[in-house]
Design an enzyme around this catalytic site. Structure first.
Site, mmCIF file in Angstrom:
data_model
loop_
_atom_site.group_PDB
_atom_site.id
_atom_site.type_symbol
_atom_site.label_atom_id
_atom_site.label_comp_id
_atom_site.label_asym_id
_atom_site.label_seq_id
_atom_site.Cartn_x
_atom_site.Cartn_y
_atom_site.Cartn_z
ATOM 1 N N ASP A 139 57.048 90.158 -34.115
ATOM 2 C CA ASP A 139 57.417 91.271 -34.999
ATOM 3 C C ASP A 139 56.128 91.602 -35.757
ATOM 4 O OD1 ASP A 139 60.031 92.760 -36.003
ATOM 5 O OD2 ASP A 139 58.894 92.355 -37.806
ATOM 6 N N LYS B 98 66.433 86.048 -37.048
ATOM 7 C CA LYS B 98 65.099 86.536 -37.427
ATOM 8 C C LYS B 98 64.427 85.452 -38.245
ATOM 9 C CE LYS B 98 62.597 90.354 -37.086
ATOM 10 N NZ LYS B 98 62.661 91.442 -36.089
HETATM 11 P P1 NDP Z 1 52.473 95.383 -35.922
HETATM 12 O O1 NDP Z 1 52.112 94.259 -36.810
HETATM 13 O O2 NDP Z 1 51.928 95.425 -34.546
HETATM 14 O O3 NDP Z 1 52.105 96.782 -36.623
HETATM 15 C C1 NDP Z 1 52.643 97.146 -37.841
HETATM 16 C C2 NDP Z 1 52.087 98.504 -38.219
HETATM 17 O O4 NDP Z 1 52.849 99.011 -39.313
HETATM 18 C C3 NDP Z 1 50.643 98.446 -38.672
HETATM 19 O O5 NDP Z 1 49.988 99.638 -38.356
HETATM 20 C C4 NDP Z 1 50.792 98.269 -40.181
HETATM 21 O O6 NDP Z 1 49.678 98.732 -40.942
HETATM 22 C C5 NDP Z 1 51.991 99.156 -40.454
HETATM 23 N N1 NDP Z 1 52.649 98.662 -41.657
HETATM 24 C C6 NDP Z 1 53.157 97.427 -41.859
HETATM 25 N N2 NDP Z 1 53.619 97.306 -43.104
HETATM 26 C C7 NDP Z 1 53.401 98.507 -43.695
HETATM 27 C C8 NDP Z 1 53.673 99.040 -44.966
HETATM 28 N N3 NDP Z 1 54.263 98.286 -45.912
HETATM 29 N N4 NDP Z 1 53.326 100.346 -45.215
HETATM 30 C C9 NDP Z 1 52.728 101.108 -44.260
HETATM 31 N N5 NDP Z 1 52.436 100.647 -43.024
HETATM 32 C C10 NDP Z 1 52.767 99.377 -42.762
HETATM 33 O O7 NDP Z 1 54.076 95.390 -35.899
HETATM 34 P P2 NDP Z 1 55.059 96.075 -34.831
HETATM 35 O O8 NDP Z 1 54.480 97.338 -34.308
HETATM 36 O O9 NDP Z 1 55.493 95.022 -33.888
HETATM 37 O O10 NDP Z 1 56.319 96.403 -35.750
HETATM 38 C C11 NDP Z 1 56.498 97.653 -36.415
HETATM 39 C C12 NDP Z 1 57.966 97.843 -36.747
HETATM 40 O O11 NDP Z 1 58.722 97.827 -35.541
HETATM 41 C C13 NDP Z 1 58.597 96.777 -37.642
HETATM 42 O O12 NDP Z 1 59.581 97.375 -38.444
HETATM 43 C C14 NDP Z 1 59.273 95.845 -36.645
HETATM 44 O O13 NDP Z 1 60.334 95.128 -37.234
HETATM 45 C C15 NDP Z 1 59.774 96.869 -35.638
HETATM 46 N N6 NDP Z 1 60.083 96.368 -34.296
HETATM 47 C C16 NDP Z 1 59.165 95.672 -33.572
HETATM 48 C C17 NDP Z 1 59.470 95.247 -32.296
HETATM 49 C C18 NDP Z 1 58.485 94.567 -31.433
HETATM 50 O O14 NDP Z 1 58.835 94.298 -30.272
HETATM 51 N N7 NDP Z 1 57.277 94.283 -31.882
HETATM 52 C C19 NDP Z 1 60.810 95.467 -31.726
HETATM 53 C C20 NDP Z 1 61.681 96.286 -32.536
HETATM 54 C C21 NDP Z 1 61.315 96.695 -33.785
HETATM 55 P P3 NDP Z 1 48.687 97.662 -41.659
HETATM 56 O O15 NDP Z 1 47.910 97.053 -40.550
HETATM 57 O O16 NDP Z 1 47.872 98.494 -42.600
HETATM 58 O O17 NDP Z 1 49.579 96.693 -42.373
HETATM 59 O O1 2IT Z 2 63.115 93.729 -34.179
HETATM 60 C C1 2IT Z 2 63.105 93.356 -32.990
HETATM 61 O O2 2IT Z 2 63.992 93.691 -32.201
HETATM 62 C C2 2IT Z 2 61.985 92.525 -32.540
HETATM 63 N N1 2IT Z 2 61.072 92.268 -33.317
HETATM 64 C C3 2IT Z 2 61.989 91.964 -31.151
HETATM 65 C C4 2IT Z 2 62.845 90.733 -31.070
HETATM 66 C C5 2IT Z 2 62.766 89.994 -29.765
HETATM 67 O O3 2IT Z 2 63.419 88.947 -29.696
HETATM 68 O O4 2IT Z 2 62.091 90.425 -28.826
#
Ligand code: NDP
Ligand code: 2IT
Length: 443
Positions: A166, A126
């Site tokens: 992420d 990461k």
């Molecule tokens: P994005 O940046 O697309 O969206 C993040 C969302 O979460 C936004 O709505 C943001 O709101 C909110 N958020 C972030 N920080 C906070 C906080 N401290 N308190 C409240 N809301 C918060 O990110 P992703 O959707 O890609 O990621 C979301 C989660 O999913 C993370 O934990 C990530 O590690 C996990 N994840 C992502 C993957 C991926 O493929 N993208 C894969 C697996 C897991 P705001 O805009 O107000 O900050």
């Molecule tokens: O938390 C996760 O699994 C991710 N942000 C996706 C990682 C990836 O390599 O696609």
């Protein structure tokens, strides 16, 4: 016999001031240590667990860049290369102001188990930066990404370490990062995943985490001979994962009643339709505007979604966003299933509440593995210089999520029939990595 207490004490001693990392390691060790003692005592003298909890390499570097006023800005970049026993390091990059080594080490640690569960040959890593993309212009984002990659490029590669997105890193950022890597190396290669579909990306990668999460929830309900039709779902977040989770939930006939961000929560008592969801996307971070258009909804400034009555809760925002008090509210309101789209969104205390109430609790390392799984499929497509159609990728994603569910049931089924998905995911993810480490000697 391995002792949980002395193992944790040692990790704490070696990683002071890293609460998130310690939380993730403890969550795994609580399940793995009894398993090692019962079934694999040889892993104790091989110090497998001690080695898994120590990153193979941690890289930290300066990222200096020019903002739109031509002023110099300085951020810190990182890559945590956690474990390469079963494949090249693989995992996302996070750009957010709260990023620090504790958060990235916890994410890299979780990634090792998650990637193993996908059954694809990918190790865990990461990275990211404390750069805050909010309020930055497109040019500033590009200049930051170029500066970040100008250092990171020497540490990564299609066979070494393959980053992805992420929080704060989506297709736009991957584009700028990929462009700079290609320029420096003079090499068009699959060094990042989450690329655009017309320049090396895989179809379904943007949707994969959210879709995969719902496929996993479908497996839980199928296993109990129930369907998702009419089930009420609360979702937190309004980013990549939350959005596609909501879309898939709606198309499976469930009723999604909340979305949120760090500012507040939209509660729509009639549920979001696909049209309403598309409207949310146009609002950016201004979720408070939604009820002006849809009278069935209210906006709750500064509040989380867990107070609303639901059958299923899907935390899809960030770590530790669902605490013990939230968990108690959910259980009191009759919630039967919590599946994590985010990484470690439930605190350790919240998980205890779910287990005690026999709520089906699916941890992120199992339930959100669809994203990295399709990243793995993107690597395969890049290697053979082909692009598979959406339907093929989606079918493979579904099969991977079904397989992870099966693994969780295999290792997590308790005597009374309750499935402890956390235990199942921890043991199921651990065993392959541990055996590979054993085979490869003391490294
Ligand atoms: P994005 O940046 O697309 O969206 C993040 C969302 O979460 C936004 O709505 C943001 O709101 C909110 N958020 C972030 N920080 C906070 C906080 N401290 N308190 C409240 N809301 C918060 O990110 P992703 O959707 O890609 O990621 C979301 C989660 O999913 C993370 O934990 C990530 O590690 C996990 N994840 C992502 C993957 C991926 O493929 N993208 C894969 C697996 C897991 P705001 O805009 O107000 O900050
Ligand atoms: O938390 C996760 O699994 C991710 N942000 C996706 C990682 C990836 O390599 O696609």
């Amino acid at each position: 016999m391995l002792s949980l207490k002395s193992f944790i004490k040692n990790v704490e001693l070696h990683n002071p001031h890293e609460p998130e990392f310690l939380q993730a390691v403890t969550e795994v060790a609580e399940d793995i240590i009894p398993y090692i003692n019962d079934y694999h005592p040889e892993f104790e003298s091989l110090k497998i667990l001690e080695r898994i909890a120590e990153p193979e390499r941690v890289i930290s570097f300066r990222v200096a860049w020019l903002d739109d006023k031509n002023e110099i800005q300085v951020n810190r970049g990182y890559r945590v290369q956690m474990n390469s026993a079963i494949g090249p390091y693989k995992g996302g990059l996070r750009f957010a102001p709260d990023v620090n080594l504790s958060i990235l080490k916890f994410l890299a640690f979780e990634q090792v188990f998650k990637n193993s569960l996908t059954s694809l040959p990918i190790g865990g890593g990461k990275g990211g930066s404390d750069f805050d993309p909010k309020g930055k212009s497109d040019n500033e984002i590009m200049r930051f990404c170029q500066s970040f990659m100008t250092e990171l490029y020497r540490h990564i590669g299609a066979e070494t370490d393959v980053p992805a997105g992420d929080i704060g890193v989506g297709t736009r950022e991957i584009g700028y990062l990929f462009g700079q890597y290609k320029r420096i190396q003079n090499n068009f290669t699959g060094v990042l995943t989450g690329k655009g579909a017309h320049w090396g990306g895989s179809y379904i990668r943007p949707e994969a985490t959210g879709y995969g999460l719902l496929y996993f929830v479908e497996c839980i309900y199928d296993f109990n001979n129930e369907s998702l039709e009419g089930k009420v779902i609360t979702i937190s977040g309004a980013g990549n994962v939350a959005y596609y989770a909501a879309e898939k939930a709606i198309s499976l006939g469930a009723k999604v009643i909340t979305l949120s961000n760090s500012q507040g929560t939209i509660y729509d008592k009639e549920g979001f339709s696909l049209e309403k969801l598309a409207y949310v996307e146009t609002l950016g971070r201004d979720l408070y505007k939604y009820p002006r258009k849809f009278k069935s909804a209210t906006y709750h400034e500064g509040e989380k979604p867990w107070q609303f009555k639901c059958d299923i809760a899907l935390p899809c925002a960030t770590q530790n966003e669902l605490d013990e008090a939230d968990a108690k509210k959910l259980v009191k309101n009759g919630c039967k299933c919590v599946a994590e789209g985010a990484n470690m969104p439930s605190t350790a205390e919240a998980i205890k509440v779910f287990h005690k109430a026999k709520v089906y609790f699916a941890p992120g390392k199992a339930a959100n593995a669809g994203g990295v799984a399709v990243s793995g499929l993107e690597m395969s497509q890049n290697s053979i210089r082909q692009q598979w159609p959406s339907a093929k990728v989606d079918t493979r994603l579904k099969a991977i999520m079904e397989n992870i569910h099966k693994t969780c049931v295999r290792y997590g089924k308790e005597e009374n029939g309750y499935i402890n998905y956390l235990k199942g995911a921890n043991i199921g993810g651990f065993i392959k990595v541990a055996n590979a480490m054993k085979a490869q000697g003391v490294l």
